[in-house]
Design an enzyme around this catalytic site. Structure first.
Site, PDB file in Angstrom:
ATOM      1  CE1 TYR A 175       2.434   6.006  -2.836  1.00 46.62           C
ATOM      2  CE2 TYR A 175       1.843   4.257  -4.279  1.00 46.62           C
ATOM      3  CZ  TYR A 175       2.722   4.127  -3.421  1.00 46.62           C
ATOM      4  OH  TYR A 175       3.835   4.106  -3.598  1.00 46.62           O
ATOM      5  N   GLY A 176      -3.440   9.652  -3.315  1.00 49.50           N
ATOM      6  CA  GLY A 176      -3.914   9.904  -3.874  1.00 49.50           C
ATOM      7  C   GLY A 176      -3.849  11.585  -4.467  1.00 49.50           C
ATOM      8  CG  ASP A 182      -1.949   1.553   1.152  1.00 47.23           C
ATOM      9  OD1 ASP A 182      -2.174   1.643   0.205  1.00 47.23           O
ATOM     10  OD2 ASP A 182      -1.828   1.715   2.564  1.00 47.23           O
ATOM     11  CB  SER A 183       0.256   4.736  -0.565  1.00 49.83           C
ATOM     12  OG  SER A 183      -1.081   4.977   0.289  1.00 49.83           O
ATOM     13  CB  CYS A 232      -2.896   1.219  -2.691  1.00 49.48           C
ATOM     14  SG  CYS A 232      -3.117   2.486  -3.010  1.00 49.48           S
ATOM     15  CG  ASN A 233      -9.588   1.276  -2.998  1.00 53.81           C
ATOM     16  OD1 ASN A 233     -10.276   0.804  -3.608  1.00 53.81           O
ATOM     17  ND2 ASN A 233      -9.231   1.227  -2.257  1.00 53.81           N
ATOM     18  CB  THR A 234      -4.935   5.416  -4.890  1.00 56.19           C
ATOM     19  OG1 THR A 234      -5.826   5.816  -4.031  1.00 56.19           O
ATOM     20  CG2 THR A 234      -4.102   6.297  -5.722  1.00 56.19           C
ATOM     21  CB  CYS A 265      -8.730   5.546   0.690  1.00 58.30           C
ATOM     22  SG  CYS A 265      -8.179   5.679   1.346  1.00 58.30           S
ATOM     23  CB  THR A 266      -6.525   0.046   2.060  1.00 52.87           C
ATOM     24  OG1 THR A 266      -5.560   0.838   1.531  1.00 52.87           O
ATOM     25  CG2 THR A 266      -7.261  -0.722   0.749  1.00 52.87           C
ATOM     26  CG  HIS A 267      -4.346   4.636   4.685  1.00 48.80           C
ATOM     27  ND1 HIS A 267      -3.826   4.391   3.210  1.00 48.80           N
ATOM     28  CD2 HIS A 267      -3.577   5.541   5.518  1.00 48.80           C
ATOM     29  CE1 HIS A 267      -3.007   4.803   3.346  1.00 48.80           C
ATOM     30  NE2 HIS A 267      -2.832   4.996   4.745  1.00 48.80           N
TER      31      HIS A 267
END
Ligand code: DGL
Length: 301
Positions: free
Chosen positions: A68-69, A36-37, A99-101, A210-212
């Protein structure tokens, strides 16, 4: 060492695109890379560990380059590609882009580049939300970059006919999680401001794109009005990983670290002996990742 094993150990100094996964012995015992970012992908890792407790994991958070977004497509692609190379140097049999982005920007190109590798991405869980709430009001919270991509436009077009889909860009929300600031009044105020856009008509469902965001799920639910059902894509991603590894006969049969299966024993920190966490920003973020992993899996120590 057999000739085939030499291919693997020589990989670190060779051109990674020439590498053939099929040439590695005992590939099923190799680790799964999860990336992930930053610390957010830990929410996905937790679901994967629950589903596949026998595997070894290397989690790589790129907090030095997060978020990243708000970056360009080319920057996100370059960061993602660099992390892939690090994980492949470690002999990963599969990589989960948690990470979706990064998924929406980079996964298609990386699948072309590493055509032998099992690559799993994540996308906002609009499908299950739309199916459970036909005609409902569905908020999709995600980074600006995810919401700008064609992949998201396609999801909107597909499910927007039967439900009201409301994209909600959340610049700055990733930073609250990265900075371990998940209980503050500032966060509550930030979320309230985002939800003002809905007016009086509340959301029926909120998709965490978003995974956060799962780490502040309760705070999001408060801001959304309490009644909204929250969805995220981590379970679907874990299921897809299992399905794809199984098709290639790459699932580990026994526990790779000799630690007990977490599903049928007392959960303790011991189960994490098959997990390694790396972070480009150093020790502090790796430690935060460990705390988040234990918290989300309900482990105290
Ligand atoms: N966890 C990433 C995602 O799922 C956050 C992106 C960011 O770093 O902005 O999109």
């Amino acid at each position: 060492m057999t000739a085939r094993k030499k291919v693997r150990s020589g990989m670190i100094n060779t051109v990674l695109t020439d590498y053939k996964y099929s040439e590695v012995d005992d590939m099923d015992k190799s680790p799964i890379g999860v990336f992930d970012s930053g610390v957010g992908g830990i929410s996905v890792l937790s679901k994967i560990i629950e589903l596949l407790p026998n595997e070894k994991y290397i989690y790589y958070g790129d907090s030095a380059n997060a978020p990243y977004g708000v970056k360009s497509d080319e920057e996100v692609f370059a960061f993602t590609e660099a992390v892939f190379e690090k994980l492949l140097e470690r002999g990963c049999k599969a990589i989960v882009v948690a990470c979706n982005t990064a998924t929406s920007v980079a996964v298609r190109r990386l699948r072309e580049k590493y055509s032998d590798l099992t690559i799993i991405g994540i996308e906002p869980a609009i499908k299950p939300a739309a199916e459970k709430h036909p005609g409902g009001r569905i908020v999709v919270m995600a980074t600006s970059l995810t919401l700008r991509r064609k992949k998201f436009a396609n999801l909107m077009a597909r499910y927007g006919e039967t439900s009201e889909i409301i994209p909600m860009e959340c610049p700055g929300l990733v930073e609250f999680v990265e900075q371990d600031d998940m209980d503050s009044r500032e966060l509550a105020a930030y979320l309230e401001r985002r939800y003002e856009m809905l007016g009086k008509k509340k959301a029926d469902a909120v998709v965490l794109g978003c995974t956060h965001y799962p780490f502040v799920k309760d705070r999001i639910q408060e801001a959304a009005g309490g009644q909204a059902v929250i969805y995220d894509g981590s379970r679907g991603t874990a299921n897809e990983l299992k399905r794809r590894l199984s098709l290639k006969s790459l699932l580990a049969e026994e526990n790779q670290a000799g630690s007990p299966d977490i599903l049928d024993t007392d959960i303790s920190a011991d189960v994490f002996s098959n997990v390694e966490i790396l972070n480009s920003a150093g020790k502090e973020k790796a430690e935060l990742s460990w705390r988040l992993l234990k918290r989300i899996m309900g482990i105290r120590n």
